[in-house]
Design an enzyme around this catalytic site. Structure first.
Site, PDB file in Angstrom:
ATOM      1  N   PHE A 158       8.016  30.642 -23.814  1.00  0.00           N
ATOM      2  CA  PHE A 158       7.721  29.952 -25.178  1.00  0.00           C
ATOM      3  C   PHE A 158       7.688  31.238 -26.204  1.00  0.00           C
ATOM      4  CE2 PHE A 158       4.529  28.213 -27.801  1.00  0.00           C
ATOM      5  CZ  PHE A 158       5.052  27.037 -27.976  1.00  0.00           C
ATOM      6  N   ASP A 195       0.224  33.200 -19.261  1.00  0.00           N
ATOM      7  CA  ASP A 195      -0.121  32.203 -19.837  1.00  0.00           C
ATOM      8  C   ASP A 195      -0.073  30.880 -19.289  1.00  0.00           C
ATOM      9  OD1 ASP A 195       0.217  30.192 -22.193  1.00  0.00           O
ATOM     10  OD2 ASP A 195       1.278  31.342 -23.406  1.00  0.00           O
ATOM     11  N   TYR A 217      -5.692  22.518 -26.505  1.00  0.00           N
ATOM     12  CA  TYR A 217      -5.373  21.231 -27.129  1.00  0.00           C
ATOM     13  C   TYR A 217      -4.445  20.399 -26.442  1.00  0.00           C
ATOM     14  CZ  TYR A 217      -2.122  24.388 -29.250  1.00  0.00           C
ATOM     15  OH  TYR A 217      -0.967  25.445 -29.223  1.00  0.00           O
ATOM     16  N   LYS A 218      -3.762  20.943 -25.346  1.00  0.00           N
ATOM     17  CA  LYS A 218      -2.811  20.148 -24.543  1.00  0.00           C
ATOM     18  C   LYS A 218      -3.595  19.339 -23.449  1.00  0.00           C
ATOM     19  CE  LYS A 218       0.663  23.370 -25.606  1.00  0.00           C
ATOM     20  NZ  LYS A 218       1.439  24.835 -25.493  1.00  0.00           N
TER      21      LYS A 218
END
Ligand SMILES: *Cc1c(COP(=O)(O)O)cnc(C)c1O
Length: 404
Positions: A123, A193, A218-219
């Site tokens: 990412f 992560d 927030y996922k």
């Protein structure tokens, strides 16, 4: 699979009633909960109480009525979802900032090891933050290698192996235990992560012997846009590592107002500034739902939802870039298609909200808390209609938006 099959699966689904706990707009099949989780119905009232009563009425007294310990309290509630013990997780800052704090701390563990090893195509923020962390430790360097070369890239100079467990584009999953063991065998620590893992697949940091971790809330945890992230430090490391962002909320006695920094014992030292109380209130409402959820049931349903959409993709001849075996992936499915962008836009125009990842990936998140089997089957049928009629060719679907 037919719509009757999926309806039967829904009737037998122990998670089916949870959908009512989310405020989803009518007519929408939301396949983007891996990017921004849906809004729990409880969140609006929780926020109203936080604003009107706690802030408006209780004012500064609220700091002693549950605010000041919110980062640790919510961290302890995330802990079982990622296989951590109480006191090993705290909620603070963003995933990016937490990566920075832990990377710099990890680079400072060993006097001579100087390399961060990571995956090419990780990412973007992981690699970009690593680049910035290098500037804080003399001689530090970043070695980003293809996935297949990770273990051979580890050597006597490796300070930290930085990996995202579930790849954001393909959904491919690293085995936590195997890669952690590989880092340890090379004398390095591992920083995971867990942004696309937390609330999506089983994660057991302690069982894997992991050292450090960060992740989004927030996922799959439905904490709200930009909700503060979590940070994990294994108990055995807590006294030995300190945050390079030595702010007063991580001080052992913030309200002694000392000039010099003395880190708090335990996980609290990873705070820097004042916690964002309103954002934490929304996050806590999202986490609250997990109290009553049997997690293995969620993981099992995710695998079935995947099969439904994978079958639709197969019947359309789409290239699925996500590994097929449930143990080898997260909770999203990605198809590669040269026209992925307009196809995604055509889906959105029909109420099927997934997303596009440059250059050619159509990505759809499978969130068992608020998606029924029939929803996912219908999404597959709408995808079929768009591909077979080439409805995506409408020029309005090719206009690029700022956020994909
Ligand atoms: C979503 C995501 C992030 C987001 O980081 P922010 O600091 O919240 O923007 C980081 N890492 C991974 C792997 C992600 O999927």
């Amino acid at each position: 699979m037919t719509s009757d099959d999926t309806r039967a699966l829904d009737e037998a689904d122990p998670l089916a009633s949870l959908k009512q706990r989310f405020a989803l707009p009518p007519g929408v099949i939301y396949l983007d909960g891996n990017s921004l989780g849906a809004l729990p119905r409880a969140t609006a009232d929780v926020l109203d109480d936080a604003v009107t009563r706690q802030w408006g009425n209780r004012l500064i007294r609220s700091w002693n009525e549950g605010w000041i310990e919110a980062p640790q309290r919510i961290g302890d509630r995330i802990a079982p979802i990622i296989g951590a013990a109480p006191g090993e997780v705290i909620v603070a800052d963003s995933t990016s900032v937490n990566l920075f704090k832990l990377l710099v701390a990890a680079l400072r563990i060993h006097p001579t090891r100087r390399t961060i090893v990571s995956e090419q195509g990780n990412f973007p923020t992981d690699l970009q933050i690593a680049e910035g962390a290098l500037g804080c430790v003399a001689g530090a360097r970043l070695k980003a290698v293809p996935r297949a070369n990770l273990t051979t890239a580890l050597d006597g100079d490796t300070a930290v192996l930085l990996l995202t467990q579930v790849q954001y584009k393909t959904g491919a999953r690293f085995d936590l235990k195997t890669l952690t063991a590989a880092a340890h065998a090379a004398g390095a620590v591992v920083l995971w992560d867990l942004s696309h893992s937390t609330g999506a697949i089983p994660v057991d940091l302690n069982e894997a012997g992991a050292d450090l971790a960060v992740g989004c809330t927030y996922k799959y945890l439905n904490g709200g846009p930009g909700a503060p992230a979590f940070l994990y430090v294994a108990a055995r490391w807590q006294a030995r590592l300190a945050s390079p962002l030595s702010g007063w909320m991580g001080h052992t006695a913030p309200f002694a107002f000392a000039d010099a920094y003395t880190p708090a014992p335990g996980i609290t030292r990873w705070l820097a500034g004042t916690p964002p109380i309103l954002a934490l209130a929304a996050l806590e409402a999202g986490i609250d739902l997990w109290r009553e959820i049997d997690r293995p049931t969620v993981w099992a349903k995710s695998a079935v939802l995947f099969e439904i959409l994978a079958a639709a993709g197969d019947s359309l001849g789409l290239e699925c870039v996500t590994p097929r075996a449930a143990m080898e992936r997260g909770s999203h499915i990605s198809f590669r298609h040269p026209n992925a962008y307009p196809i995604c836009q055509a889906l959105i125009a029909r109420g099927v909200i997934g997303d596009f990842r440059d250059p050619d990936i159509l990505r759809m998140g499978l969130t068992p808390l608020y998606l029924s089997h029939e929803d996912v089957w219908r999404a597959g049928e709408i995808l079929r209609e768009i591909i077979t009629t080439e409805a995506w060719r409408d020029p309005r679907f090719s206009q690029r938006l700022a956020v994909t």
